[in-house]
Design a protein around this motif. Structure first.
Motif, mmCIF file in Angstrom:
data_model
loop_
_atom_site.group_PDB
_atom_site.id
_atom_site.type_symbol
_atom_site.label_atom_id
_atom_site.label_comp_id
_atom_site.label_asym_id
_atom_site.label_seq_id
_atom_site.Cartn_x
_atom_site.Cartn_y
_atom_site.Cartn_z
ATOM 1 N N ALA A 190 15.318 -86.571 33.797
ATOM 2 C CA ALA A 190 15.987 -86.888 32.534
ATOM 3 C C ALA A 190 15.749 -85.722 31.587
ATOM 4 C CB ALA A 190 15.432 -88.182 31.953
ATOM 5 N N THR A 191 16.793 -84.975 31.280
ATOM 6 C CA THR A 191 16.644 -83.721 30.549
ATOM 7 C C THR A 191 17.406 -83.729 29.237
ATOM 8 O OG1 THR A 191 18.521 -82.764 31.750
ATOM 9 C CG2 THR A 191 16.326 -82.452 32.693
ATOM 10 N N ASN A 192 17.245 -82.619 28.515
ATOM 11 C CA ASN A 192 17.876 -82.453 27.207
ATOM 12 C C ASN A 192 17.425 -83.570 26.271
ATOM 13 O OD1 ASN A 192 19.445 -81.502 25.137
ATOM 14 N ND2 ASN A 192 21.396 -81.663 26.223
ATOM 15 N N ARG A 193 16.092 -83.756 26.199
ATOM 16 C CA ARG A 193 15.564 -84.834 25.365
ATOM 17 C C ARG A 193 14.787 -84.316 24.149
ATOM 18 N NH1 ARG A 193 10.817 -87.529 29.117
ATOM 19 N NH2 ARG A 193 12.229 -87.153 30.841
ATOM 20 N N THR A 194 14.576 -82.999 24.076
ATOM 21 C CA THR A 194 13.840 -82.463 22.935
ATOM 22 C C THR A 194 14.794 -82.222 21.766
ATOM 23 O OG1 THR A 194 14.126 -80.094 23.402
ATOM 24 C CG2 THR A 194 12.391 -81.256 24.604
ATOM 25 N N PHE A 195 14.249 -81.738 20.653
ATOM 26 C CA PHE A 195 15.091 -81.421 19.504
ATOM 27 C C PHE A 195 15.951 -80.186 19.764
ATOM 28 C CE2 PHE A 195 11.703 -83.902 17.439
ATOM 29 C CZ PHE A 195 12.486 -84.825 16.761
ATOM 30 N N LEU A 196 15.509 -79.328 20.679
ATOM 31 C CA LEU A 196 16.269 -78.131 21.017
ATOM 32 C C LEU A 196 17.382 -78.496 21.994
ATOM 33 C CD1 LEU A 196 16.389 -75.019 20.694
ATOM 34 C CD2 LEU A 196 14.976 -74.864 22.764
ATOM 35 N N GLN A 197 18.622 -78.172 21.660
ATOM 36 C CA GLN A 197 19.772 -78.482 22.505
ATOM 37 C C GLN A 197 20.175 -77.256 23.315
ATOM 38 O OE1 GLN A 197 20.454 -82.009 22.414
ATOM 39 N NE2 GLN A 197 22.530 -81.614 21.750
ATOM 40 N N ASP A 205 25.917 -87.647 32.143
ATOM 41 C CA ASP A 205 25.571 -87.727 30.728
ATOM 42 C C ASP A 205 25.057 -89.125 30.421
ATOM 43 O OD1 ASP A 205 26.409 -85.140 30.363
ATOM 44 O OD2 ASP A 205 28.392 -85.686 29.600
ATOM 45 N N LEU A 206 24.268 -89.221 29.349
ATOM 46 C CA LEU A 206 23.596 -90.480 29.026
ATOM 47 C C LEU A 206 23.884 -90.937 27.599
ATOM 48 C CD1 LEU A 206 20.099 -89.546 30.494
ATOM 49 C CD2 LEU A 206 21.738 -91.138 31.537
ATOM 50 N N ASP A 207 23.540 -92.176 27.355
ATOM 51 C CA ASP A 207 23.575 -92.738 26.014
ATOM 52 C C ASP A 207 22.260 -92.353 25.326
ATOM 53 O OD1 ASP A 207 24.105 -94.226 23.763
ATOM 54 O OD2 ASP A 207 23.662 -96.156 24.690
ATOM 55 N N SER A 208 22.196 -91.111 24.883
ATOM 56 C CA SER A 208 20.957 -90.574 24.325
ATOM 57 C C SER A 208 20.561 -91.287 23.035
ATOM 58 C CB SER A 208 21.112 -89.076 24.039
ATOM 59 O OG SER A 208 19.963 -88.575 23.381
ATOM 60 N N PRO A 215 22.819 -74.560 24.123
ATOM 61 C CA PRO A 215 23.788 -74.024 23.160
ATOM 62 C C PRO A 215 25.209 -74.532 23.369
ATOM 63 C CG PRO A 215 23.099 -72.330 24.729
ATOM 64 C CD PRO A 215 22.155 -73.480 24.876
ATOM 65 N N GLU A 216 25.562 -74.907 24.601
ATOM 66 C CA GLU A 216 26.909 -75.425 24.862
ATOM 67 C C GLU A 216 27.184 -76.711 24.075
ATOM 68 O OE1 GLU A 216 29.167 -74.045 26.768
ATOM 69 O OE2 GLU A 216 27.993 -72.455 27.696
ATOM 70 N N ASN A 217 26.148 -77.520 23.904
ATOM 71 C CA ASN A 217 26.365 -78.873 23.407
ATOM 72 C C ASN A 217 26.866 -78.949 21.975
ATOM 73 O OD1 ASN A 217 25.414 -79.560 25.909
ATOM 74 N ND2 ASN A 217 23.901 -81.024 25.182
ATOM 75 N N TYR A 218 26.322 -78.111 21.091
ATOM 76 C CA TYR A 218 26.714 -78.211 19.690
ATOM 77 C C TYR A 218 28.214 -77.976 19.509
ATOM 78 C CZ TYR A 218 21.714 -78.031 18.647
ATOM 79 O OH TYR A 218 20.371 -78.294 18.594
ATOM 80 N N ALA A 219 28.729 -76.907 20.147
ATOM 81 C CA ALA A 219 30.151 -76.597 20.002
ATOM 82 C C ALA A 219 31.008 -77.634 20.704
ATOM 83 C CB ALA A 219 30.433 -75.201 20.561
ATOM 84 N N ARG A 238 26.890 -77.714 10.898
ATOM 85 C CA ARG A 238 27.893 -76.653 10.812
ATOM 86 C C ARG A 238 27.285 -75.316 11.242
ATOM 87 N NH1 ARG A 238 30.117 -78.580 6.498
ATOM 88 N NH2 ARG A 238 29.071 -77.332 4.914
ATOM 89 N N ALA A 239 26.056 -75.054 10.816
ATOM 90 C CA ALA A 239 25.381 -73.820 11.189
ATOM 91 C C ALA A 239 25.068 -73.793 12.682
ATOM 92 C CB ALA A 239 24.092 -73.671 10.376
ATOM 93 N N LEU A 240 24.685 -74.939 13.245
ATOM 94 C CA LEU A 240 24.359 -75.002 14.679
ATOM 95 C C LEU A 240 25.591 -74.793 15.552
ATOM 96 C CD1 LEU A 240 21.850 -77.989 14.640
ATOM 97 C CD2 LEU A 240 21.314 -75.600 15.155
ATOM 98 N N VAL A 241 26.724 -75.314 15.124
ATOM 99 C CA VAL A 241 27.972 -75.099 15.871
ATOM 100 C C VAL A 241 28.337 -73.624 15.852
ATOM 101 C CG1 VAL A 241 30.462 -75.543 15.874
ATOM 102 C CG2 VAL A 241 28.861 -77.428 15.542
ATOM 103 N N SER A 242 28.199 -72.983 14.704
ATOM 104 C CA SER A 242 28.487 -71.556 14.583
ATOM 105 C C SER A 242 27.556 -70.738 15.477
ATOM 106 C CB SER A 242 28.343 -71.124 13.117
ATOM 107 O OG SER A 242 28.557 -69.743 12.984
#
Length: 293
Positions: A215-222, A162-165, A224-228, A243-247
């Protein structure tokens, strides 16, 4: 209980063996966690792309079959590595997790990355998943030197971390300094976070041949695991959108077909648009290096 001893292959000192685990290092209670499930898949690469397009897919591209492998901070172990290598050793500081790893690997032990109990040039490959970000900056170089010591000339090391994004989502989260320290540093143990460029520069400085740096996971789209995983806490109260993204994240995780479909879409999305975004926006890094002969 088996109370026999085992000798360190590096210094030949005697250490205790209990319940099949060799204790080369004293146990710190913070590493004693409940064992997690084996999450990786042993599948053809085209299936890995859809079911596990990240870590296992990366290892499949760079780990030579038949290698003697050391899994650093091995946790419960990696099924893919066990199925590909001729022999696998695992080290970790959490005995509860090592009991699960022992069902996959040839040998596991409680040992520190800074004092690996192996002789020089013992391994063909070294792998780690989510380890380097837990190593404080002041000892990272010593840790990499220790890994290089036990790696054969021409051997490979592969790390996923993991990185200091610096992407906007995390810059926003960092503004809430108390929550950032509580949930991203202390709770996750991320005491050694670096940006993608910092991490790559550190490994490059050791004179190895770089095989890959994704180096991945750099776009605005995450993913799905990450939000929760990251924001199902006090952060949810700070943003209706979050809150909606976590749900939504939980909803995707609960349905296997939806999860597979999203994972496949996410891989296509990131491989198509990833490079349009700054590398230091990345939250994850997969690197592969070869030690020069």
């Amino acid at each position: 209980m088996d109370e026999s001893s085992a000798a360190c292959a590096r210094c030949h000192s005697k250490f205790a063996r209990r319940n099949g685990l060799v204790y080369f290092e004293a146990v710190d209670s913070k590493y004693e966690e409940t064992p997690a499930a084996h999450w990786d898949h042993v599948l053809p690469r085209w299936k890995l792309f859809f079911l596990d397009g990240g870590i296992t897919y990366f290892f499949a591209a760079h780990l030579k079959p038949g290698s003697v492998v050391l899994d650093i901070g091995c946790g419960v172990g990696l099924r893919f590595v066990a199925s590909t290598a001729s022999r696998v050793h695992g080290v970790d500081l959490a005995p509860t997790r090592l009991k699960s790893a022992a069902t996959l690997y040839d040998e596991v032990s409680v040992a520190s990355l800074l004092a690996l109990p192996y002789p020089d040039g013992f391994f063909d490959a070294i792998v780690s998943v989510d380890v380097m970000e837990h190593i404080p900056a002041q000892v990272k170089n010593a840790a990499i030197n220790e890994m290089l010591r036990v790696l054969k000339p021409g051997g490979r090391m592969m790390h996923v971390l993991d990185l200091d994004s610096q992407k906007p989502l995390y810059r926003w989260a960092m503004r809430h300094t108390g929550l950032w320290k509580k949930y991203f540093i202390d709770q996750m143990g991320h005491y050694g976070l670096e940006t993608a460029s910092q991490a790559i520069a550190r490994f490059d400085s050791f004179g190895m041949k770089r095989l890959a740096a994704e180096a991945t996971n750099r776009t605005f789209l995450q993913h799905p695991e990450n939000y929760a995983w990251q924001f199902d806490n006090e952060y949810r109260r700070k943003s209706l959108c979050l809150r909606a993204l976590v749900s939504l994240s939980y909803r995707v995780r609960r349905h296997s077909l939806l999860r597979i479909a999203y994972a496949g879409f996410y891989q296509v999305w990131t491989r198509t648009f990833e490079k349009l975004f700054p590398a230091d926006w990345s939250f994850n890094l997969a690197i592969a290096y070869e030690k020069k002969a």
